[in-house]
Write a protein that holds these residues in place. Structure first.
Motif, short mmCIF file in Angstrom:
data_model
loop_
_atom_site.label_atom_id
_atom_site.label_comp_id
_atom_site.label_asym_id
_atom_site.label_seq_id
_atom_site.Cartn_x
_atom_site.Cartn_y
_atom_site.Cartn_z
N GLY A 87 33.95 14.94 25.50
CA GLY A 87 33.08 15.82 26.60
C GLY A 87 32.46 16.82 26.49
N ASP A 88 33.28 17.23 25.50
CA ASP A 88 32.38 18.75 24.24
C ASP A 88 31.17 18.35 23.76
OD1 ASP A 88 34.01 20.18 25.34
OD2 ASP A 88 35.31 20.70 23.36
N ARG A 89 29.99 19.47 23.82
CA ARG A 89 28.99 19.00 23.53
C ARG A 89 29.36 19.45 21.71
NH1 ARG A 89 23.52 22.50 23.25
NH2 ARG A 89 24.64 23.95 24.05
N VAL A 90 29.34 18.61 20.38
CA VAL A 90 29.47 19.18 19.14
C VAL A 90 28.61 18.67 18.45
CG1 VAL A 90 32.22 19.13 19.70
CG2 VAL A 90 30.27 16.93 19.13
N GLY A 91 28.52 18.90 17.20
CA GLY A 91 27.71 19.35 15.75
C GLY A 91 27.88 19.04 15.33
N VAL A 92 27.45 18.28 13.86
CA VAL A 92 28.03 17.35 12.62
C VAL A 92 26.51 17.90 11.62
CG1 VAL A 92 28.77 15.70 11.01
CG2 VAL A 92 29.94 16.30 13.28
N VAL A 149 33.38 19.33 12.60
CA VAL A 149 32.99 19.27 14.00
C VAL A 149 33.04 20.23 14.51
CG1 VAL A 149 33.16 17.90 16.31
CG2 VAL A 149 33.51 16.38 13.81
N VAL A 150 31.55 21.27 14.58
CA VAL A 150 31.46 22.40 15.64
C VAL A 150 30.74 22.00 16.55
CG1 VAL A 150 31.03 23.39 12.96
CG2 VAL A 150 29.76 23.25 15.02
N LYS A 151 31.36 23.17 17.64
CA LYS A 151 31.46 23.14 19.09
C LYS A 151 30.09 23.77 19.30
CE LYS A 151 33.93 23.83 22.73
NZ LYS A 151 35.74 23.57 23.58
N ILE A 152 28.96 23.43 19.64
CA ILE A 152 27.65 24.12 20.73
C ILE A 152 27.78 24.63 21.56
CG2 ILE A 152 25.24 23.70 20.20
CD1 ILE A 152 26.48 22.34 18.16
N PRO A 153 27.78 26.26 21.37
CA PRO A 153 28.12 27.38 22.38
C PRO A 153 26.67 27.13 24.01
CG PRO A 153 26.77 28.19 20.24
CD PRO A 153 26.73 26.81 20.33
N ASP A 154 26.69 27.55 24.33
CA ASP A 154 26.50 27.27 25.93
C ASP A 154 25.00 27.66 25.69
OD1 ASP A 154 28.24 25.61 26.51
OD2 ASP A 154 29.07 27.48 27.96
N GLY A 155 23.74 27.57 26.54
CA GLY A 155 22.53 28.47 26.11
C GLY A 155 21.78 27.85 24.90
N LEU A 156 21.79 27.63 24.19
CA LEU A 156 22.11 26.44 22.90
C LEU A 156 21.01 24.84 22.80
CD1 LEU A 156 20.60 27.95 20.61
CD2 LEU A 156 22.78 27.22 19.14
N ASP A 157 19.56 25.31 23.92
CA ASP A 157 19.30 23.79 23.07
C ASP A 157 19.76 22.92 22.44
OD1 ASP A 157 17.31 22.28 24.96
OD2 ASP A 157 17.01 22.00 23.16
N SER A 158 19.60 21.86 22.78
CA SER A 158 20.68 20.69 21.50
C SER A 158 19.71 20.65 20.41
CB SER A 158 20.94 19.01 22.32
OG SER A 158 22.28 19.75 23.06
N ALA A 159 18.53 20.07 21.06
CA ALA A 159 16.54 20.24 19.64
C ALA A 159 17.29 21.03 19.16
CB ALA A 159 15.86 19.48 20.79
N VAL A 160 17.28 22.52 19.34
CA VAL A 160 17.32 23.63 18.57
C VAL A 160 18.61 23.75 17.94
CG1 VAL A 160 17.61 25.95 18.81
CG2 VAL A 160 15.62 25.13 20.35
N ALA A 161 19.25 23.91 18.77
CA ALA A 161 20.61 23.37 17.04
C ALA A 161 21.09 22.53 16.39
CB ALA A 161 22.00 22.90 18.66
N ALA A 162 20.15 20.84 16.62
CA ALA A 162 19.82 20.44 15.11
C ALA A 162 19.93 20.64 14.45
CB ALA A 162 19.52 18.71 16.28
N PRO A 163 19.00 21.33 13.69
CA PRO A 163 17.97 21.24 12.38
C PRO A 163 19.09 22.55 12.19
CG PRO A 163 16.74 21.40 14.05
CD PRO A 163 17.53 21.11 15.04
N MET A 164 19.27 23.03 12.53
CA MET A 164 19.94 24.11 12.32
C MET A 164 21.35 23.76 11.72
SD MET A 164 20.34 27.15 15.03
CE MET A 164 18.42 28.15 16.00
#
Length: 362
Positions: A87-92, A149-164
């Motif tokens: 259920g966590d929002r995560v990124g790779v 796999v890293v957790k995406i902090p709250d307050g950071l939009d997914s579309a903004v976080a992805a290219p980072m």
């Protein structure tokens, strides 16, 4: 939970870079209790994707699903993974695994992207021991080792976080490692997908002055909007290397061309300054460098790969805290073929992010 059905945009030949990827099923790496399965909501398009689709950096093991700026929801988490739960929002980002051994100098010193024993990219890598192949994020699901796999902090939009996760960290890491901060003047060569992050993060890290450097002046307004204090158009400004000589402490170069005026960039460095190359040309060749350019200013030239998962988390937190926004244009995942054509044509300002219309509907 049973494995979800893995489907994505498969590149099957070098032709696929011309908008000829085909949607289909693929077999992810074998599941282990170190892995995380992610239902993908967003995936950034990175220049590396195009190089890989066309076998630009060596032969690609087709079929290949590219994309290594992945954001989504963890839907299956191995028992050995402690920092992520279902259920966590995560990124790779760009890396899916390293050897992670305590005896490995790189892995035990938070430099897994330089691991000499096992370097698995998020797509297009073959795992050892018949575990299969890595497939990226132009897809419904991704399977990656939990350590990457890293957790995406709250307050950071997914579309903004992805290219980072690749573009952002490719700039943040060398800025941070080379002392970008108060008192420093920093030049960013190439104000594009990577370079725009360079300007954003150099400012966020507190650099006194940030200078955008590009061939043409058409990026000047964008660079200044992003926070640059100054702009140099090397193709249009007479005598730019003399005029701006010895004004910068640090330059990060995102340009990947054998024809770039590298000698000129080096002259912009102050004595003991540093230039870090992050752009990777097909074939890997850089322009020639005159030894006296290095000797007479005592300057250093280096390179930098992507950062570690720890650095990625640190960067995402900084972005959330300082409200840093990637400049993104969202495109539907179903239009991925057209999006890579537009990317190749230089139309992105500055990053395309594929948004998965299947997300949450499985």
């Amino acid at each position: 939970m049973a494995s979800p059905k893995f489907q994505g945009w498969l590149g099957k030949t070098p032709e696929s870079v011309n908008g000829k990827m085909e949607w289909g099923e693929f077999e992810p790496k074998k599941w282990t209790e170190d892995d995380v399965d992610i239902e993908i909501s967003h995936c950034g398009i990175c220049g590396s994707d195009l190089h890989m689709l066309k076998s630009g950096w060596g032969p690609t093991p087709y079929p290949c699903v590219v994309g290594h700026e992945i954001v989504g929801r963890a839907v299956r988490v191995g028992n050995n993974v402690k920092h992520v739960k279902v259920g966590d929002r995560v990124g790779v980002g760009a890396q899916a695994r390293s050897c992670q051994k305590s005896t490995c100098h790189e892995c035990s010193n938070d430099m897994p992207s330089y691991c000499g024993n096992e370097l698995i990219n998020t797509y297009g890598s073959i795992y050892p021991k018949d575990e299969g192949k890595s497939y990226g994020g132009y897809a419904d699901y991704n399977r990656t080792n939990g350590g990457f796999v890293v957790k995406i902090p709250d307050g950071l939009d997914s579309a903004v976080a992805a290219p980072m996760l690749c573009g952002g960290i490719t700039m943040y890491s060398p800025l941070k490692q080379n002392g970008c901060g108060p008192g420093k003047t920093v030049g960013i060569v190439g104000v594009g997908g990577l370079g725009h992050f360079g300007v954003l993060f150099a400012k966020a890290l507190g650099a006194d002055r940030v200078v955008g450097i590009s061939r043409k002046s058409d990026k000047r307004d964008d660079a200044l909007k992003l926070g640059a204090d100054e702009y140099i158009a090397t193709g249009e400004e007479e005598d730019w290397e003399t005029k701006h000589a010895r004004t910068l402490d640090l330059i990060i170069s995102t340009v990947s061309s054998e024809k770039m005026p590298l000698e000129g960039y080096l002259r912009l460095l102050k004595v003991k300054g540093t230039l870090i190359q992050v752009g990777a040309p097909d074939g890997g060749n850089l322009p020639r460098i005159n030894a006296f350019t290095l000797l007479l200013s005592g300057i250093k030239i280096g390179g930098s790969a992507v950062g570690s998962p720890r650095e990625i988390s640190e960067m995402l937190q900084l972005a959330a805290d300082k409200k840093i926004k990637s400049w993104v244009q969202e495109r539907p995942l179903k239009d991925a073929n057209q999006a890579i054509i537009d990317m190749e044509d230089g139309k992105a300002r500055f990053r395309y992010v594929l948004v998965n219309e299947n997300y949450g509907h499985h």
